[in-house]
Design a protein around this motif. Structure first.
Motif, PDB file in Angstrom:
ATOM      1  N   ALA A 110       0.848  -1.262  -0.106  1.00 55.42           N
ATOM      2  CA  ALA A 110       0.049   0.049  -0.065  1.00 55.42           C
ATOM      3  C   ALA A 110       0.620   1.354  -0.133  1.00 55.42           C
ATOM      4  N   ARG A 111       2.131   1.184   0.042  1.00 56.35           N
ATOM      5  CA  ARG A 111       2.814   2.335   0.074  1.00 56.35           C
ATOM      6  C   ARG A 111       2.822   2.937  -1.189  1.00 56.35           C
ATOM      7  N   ARG A 112       2.732   4.341  -1.158  1.00 59.84           N
ATOM      8  CA  ARG A 112       2.668   5.252  -2.457  1.00 59.84           C
ATOM      9  C   ARG A 112       4.137   5.576  -2.796  1.00 59.84           C
ATOM     10  N   ARG A 113       4.355   5.264  -4.094  1.00 61.97           N
ATOM     11  CA  ARG A 113       5.578   5.406  -4.633  1.00 61.97           C
ATOM     12  C   ARG A 113       5.538   6.355  -5.884  1.00 61.97           C
ATOM     13  N   ILE A 114       6.737   6.850  -6.355  1.00 68.03           N
ATOM     14  CA  ILE A 114       6.692   7.465  -7.563  1.00 68.03           C
ATOM     15  C   ILE A 114       7.024   6.546  -8.742  1.00 68.03           C
ATOM     16  N   GLY A 115       6.265   6.851  -9.827  1.00 69.85           N
ATOM     17  CA  GLY A 115       6.133   6.036 -10.868  1.00 69.85           C
ATOM     18  C   GLY A 115       6.270   6.723 -12.194  1.00 69.85           C
ATOM     19  N   VAL A 116       7.137   6.217 -13.324  1.00 68.85           N
ATOM     20  CA  VAL A 116       7.108   6.663 -14.384  1.00 68.85           C
ATOM     21  C   VAL A 116       6.734   5.830 -15.452  1.00 68.85           C
ATOM     22  N   ARG A 117       5.836   6.134 -16.538  1.00 69.11           N
ATOM     23  CA  ARG A 117       5.136   5.397 -17.315  1.00 69.11           C
ATOM     24  C   ARG A 117       6.155   5.242 -18.591  1.00 69.11           C
ATOM     25  N   ILE A 118       6.189   3.716 -19.122  1.00 67.69           N
ATOM     26  CA  ILE A 118       6.750   3.459 -20.034  1.00 67.69           C
ATOM     27  C   ILE A 118       6.004   2.494 -20.675  1.00 67.69           C
ATOM     28  N   GLY A 119       5.365   2.944 -22.002  1.00 65.16           N
ATOM     29  CA  GLY A 119       4.715   1.744 -22.691  1.00 65.16           C
ATOM     30  C   GLY A 119       3.330   1.537 -21.654  1.00 65.16           C
ATOM     31  N   GLY A 120       3.241   0.084 -21.522  1.00 66.29           N
ATOM     32  CA  GLY A 120       2.120  -0.305 -20.567  1.00 66.29           C
ATOM     33  C   GLY A 120       2.553  -0.660 -19.565  1.00 66.29           C
ATOM     34  N   HIS A 121       3.623  -0.072 -18.885  1.00 69.03           N
ATOM     35  CA  HIS A 121       4.120  -0.562 -17.639  1.00 69.03           C
ATOM     36  C   HIS A 121       4.467   0.715 -16.966  1.00 69.03           C
ATOM     37  N   VAL A 122       4.748   0.599 -15.651  1.00 66.01           N
ATOM     38  CA  VAL A 122       5.059   1.764 -14.743  1.00 66.01           C
ATOM     39  C   VAL A 122       6.353   1.302 -14.113  1.00 66.01           C
ATOM     40  N   LEU A 123       7.430   2.234 -14.050  1.00 65.83           N
ATOM     41  CA  LEU A 123       8.585   2.085 -13.471  1.00 65.83           C
ATOM     42  C   LEU A 123       8.643   2.450 -12.058  1.00 65.83           C
ATOM     43  N   ASP A 124       8.769   1.603 -11.074  1.00 68.37           N
ATOM     44  CA  ASP A 124       9.077   2.212  -9.644  1.00 68.37           C
ATOM     45  C   ASP A 124      10.548   2.872  -9.555  1.00 68.37           C
ATOM     46  N   ALA A 125      10.124   4.215  -9.787  1.00 74.08           N
ATOM     47  CA  ALA A 125      11.339   5.126  -9.846  1.00 74.08           C
ATOM     48  C   ALA A 125      12.386   5.047  -8.718  1.00 74.08           C
ATOM     49  N   GLY A 126      11.924   5.235  -7.441  1.00 74.41           N
ATOM     50  CA  GLY A 126      12.827   5.367  -6.423  1.00 74.41           C
ATOM     51  C   GLY A 126      13.454   3.986  -6.519  1.00 74.41           C
ATOM     52  N   ALA A 127      12.695   2.869  -6.558  1.00 77.90           N
ATOM     53  CA  ALA A 127      13.546   1.496  -6.333  1.00 77.90           C
ATOM     54  C   ALA A 127      14.605   1.189  -7.457  1.00 77.90           C
ATOM     55  N   ALA A 128      14.230   1.652  -8.619  1.00 82.21           N
ATOM     56  CA  ALA A 128      15.284   1.682  -9.530  1.00 82.21           C
ATOM     57  C   ALA A 128      16.256   2.587  -9.447  1.00 82.21           C
ATOM     58  N   ALA A 129      15.948   3.817  -8.858  1.00 79.03           N
ATOM     59  CA  ALA A 129      17.374   4.607  -8.405  1.00 79.03           C
ATOM     60  C   ALA A 129      17.926   3.839  -7.608  1.00 79.03           C
ATOM     61  N   GLU A 130      17.629   3.213  -6.464  1.00 82.53           N
ATOM     62  CA  GLU A 130      18.301   2.624  -5.427  1.00 82.53           C
ATOM     63  C   GLU A 130      19.214   1.409  -5.932  1.00 82.53           C
ATOM     64  N   ALA A 131      18.532   0.722  -7.105  1.00 82.09           N
ATOM     65  CA  ALA A 131      19.060  -0.506  -7.334  1.00 82.09           C
ATOM     66  C   ALA A 131      20.454  -0.059  -8.286  1.00 82.09           C
ATOM     67  N   LEU A 132      20.318   1.174  -9.126  1.00 84.62           N
ATOM     68  CA  LEU A 132      21.432   1.783  -9.755  1.00 84.62           C
ATOM     69  C   LEU A 132      22.423   2.566  -8.924  1.00 84.62           C
ATOM     70  N   GLY A 133      22.140   2.824  -7.805  1.00 86.19           N
ATOM     71  CA  GLY A 133      23.061   3.623  -6.999  1.00 86.19           C
ATOM     72  C   GLY A 133      22.939   5.091  -7.344  1.00 86.19           C
ATOM     73  N   SER A 134      21.664   5.424  -7.853  1.00 86.67           N
ATOM     74  CA  SER A 134      21.674   6.894  -8.414  1.00 86.67           C
ATOM     75  C   SER A 134      21.684   7.856  -7.454  1.00 86.67           C
ATOM     76  N   PRO A 135      22.353   9.211  -7.449  1.00 88.84           N
ATOM     77  CA  PRO A 135      22.291  10.186  -6.658  1.00 88.84           C
ATOM     78  C   PRO A 135      20.668  10.773  -6.531  1.00 88.84           C
ATOM     79  N   TYR A 136      19.773  10.319  -7.389  1.00 91.34           N
ATOM     80  CA  TYR A 136      18.471  10.949  -7.444  1.00 91.34           C
ATOM     81  C   TYR A 136      17.342  10.065  -6.598  1.00 91.34           C
TER      82      TYR A 136
END
Length: 407
Positions: free
Chosen positions: A31-57
């Motif tokens: 139920a946590r609300r998370r920032i998503g970015v739409r790409i095609g028919g999917h949503v990217l969990d932007a925060g989780a992707a940033a963590e996985a990539l070690g992003s400064p964002y």
């Protein structure tokens, strides 16, 4: 044959990597609300992707709302967008990114920002002229001030709701010209207004107007907006101070915000001005055109009824922002302002039922029967697209709402 990656978006998809609108989502299992970015028919969990990539964002993208990203300013908006584009296009990032993609139909979308203030404008000459002809048939359609300043009013931020939220038919006072006295009850002239909303990111200081050229430093992006309107309540109450209960019960917005940077190819010149503008509104020498070539479709119960063209809007979003702040009114992160009803010169381009039916005179035909204004159970959906780079299209997230009976 290897399974196709969700990142392999089909050519021509309006939600390809050239778009990347922002939203906020949750899932049934989390139920946590998370920032998503739409790409095609999917949503990217932007925060989780940033963590996985070690992003400064990761910090900016790890919130349950877009507001921290909005407040970070234009440089951060540009840098985060560049990073996101690389994450979804660079094959070297796929292994880290793909686990954080969710099918669009597996998520619940939420209002993606905390709304601060809300202002609605009246910027379409065609809409304003139609309304003037209906209600002032013996006078000039436009009021004397209309082509000298963007007319607007302050709305109610607390009733801005995300796409998919039901809209309860409002009740209030109404009085037809032939009625001896007002009556109270549910609105019988419930309408829509097909609009485009603009989302403020960077705030401004009280007493400091925002110049035309600073529009892109303050506005993060745009989205579709339906400003529901109870025409009968509005007609009785609006003299002399303007819209109130006829407008404040609900304003529906898309769950997706398209960054201004994704709409560079959609920039277009506004209509020619008929009168010289005061310096703070004069955009004749602007660095680039202030209009946006957005193609809107209005559907009622799945049937297309109008195609309003945003390129015809007389006043631009930059002019609206300049006028809104010229008296020293400050901007806050999360401020929303609406363009006003989008209507074109043709009957099929009118963005409200008030215009499409000429205040109930000419019913429109739907599969369910004739309509002059909305009936309980009716569902209204706005969709839109804009020209993108290299002949692509940029899709704007839809906004939809269903009318339920008054309480």
């Amino acid at each position: 044959m290897p399974q196709q990656s969700p990142l392999d978006v089909p050519e021509g998809d309006p939600f390809g990597p050239h778009n990347l609108p922002y939203g906020v989502f949750s899932t049934g299992g989390d139920a946590r609300r998370r920032i998503g970015v739409r790409i095609g028919g999917h949503v990217l969990d932007a925060g989780a992707a940033a963590e996985a990539l070690g992003s400064p964002y990761a910090g900016l993208l790890g919130h349950p709302s877009l507001n921290p990203l909005l407040a970070a300013g234009r440089t951060a908006w540009r840098d985060v967008r560049r990073a996101l584009t690389a994450w979804v296009t660079d094959p070297g990032h796929r292994e880290a990114v793909e686990p954080h993609l969710l099918p669009l139909d597996a998520v619940t979308l939420h209002l993606p920002y905390e709304v601060a203030d809300y202002v609605d404008f009246y910027a379409s000459e065609h809409h304003a002229t139609n309304v003037g002809r209906m209600f002032r048939p013996d006078g000039e359609p436009l009021t004397p001030n209309w082509k000298h300043l963007p007319i607007g009013y302050h709305g109610r931020s607390g009733t801005i709701v995300v796409s998919g939220t039901d809209v309860v038919r409002p009740s209030g006072q109404r009085k037809a010209p032939s009625d001896p006295a007002p009556v109270f009850g549910p609105s019988v002239k419930l309408d829509i207004e097909a609009e485009v909303g603009f989302l403020v990111g960077t705030p401004s200081e009280p007493g400091s107007p925002v110049a035309l050229g600073d529009f892109e430093d303050h506005v993060f992006g745009l989205f579709l907006l339906n400003d529901w309107s109870a025409r009968d309540i509005q007609a009785w109450e609006y003299v002399p101070l303007g819209p109130f209960l006829g407008k404040s019960f609900a304003t529906s917005v898309s769950a997706w915000v398209t960054p201004l940077e994704a709409l560079d190819a959609a920039r277009t010149a506004p209509p020619a001005r008929d009168f010289p503008l005061l310096p703070y509104l004069d955009d004749a020498d602007a660095d680039r055109p202030g209009g946006f070539d957005l193609h809107i479709t209005v559907s009622v119960n799945g049937q297309e009824v109008a195609h309003p063209p945003f390129a015809t809007m007389y006043w631009t979003a930059a002019q609206q922002l300049a006028h809104m702040t010229v008296n020293g009114a400050s901007l806050r992160t999360g401020d929303v302002y609406g363009s006003g009803t989008v209507s074109g010169p043709e009957v099929a381009q009118r963005g409200s039922l008030l215009e499409l039916t000429w205040n109930g005179r000419d019913a429109i035909e739907l599969a369910e029967g004739k309509r002059t204004f909305l009936e309980d159970g009716d569902t209204v959906t706005l969709t839109a697209w804009a020209p993108g780079p290299a002949g692509t299209r940029v899709g704007l997230g839809e906004v939809t709402g269903r009318i339920t009976p008054s309480r």
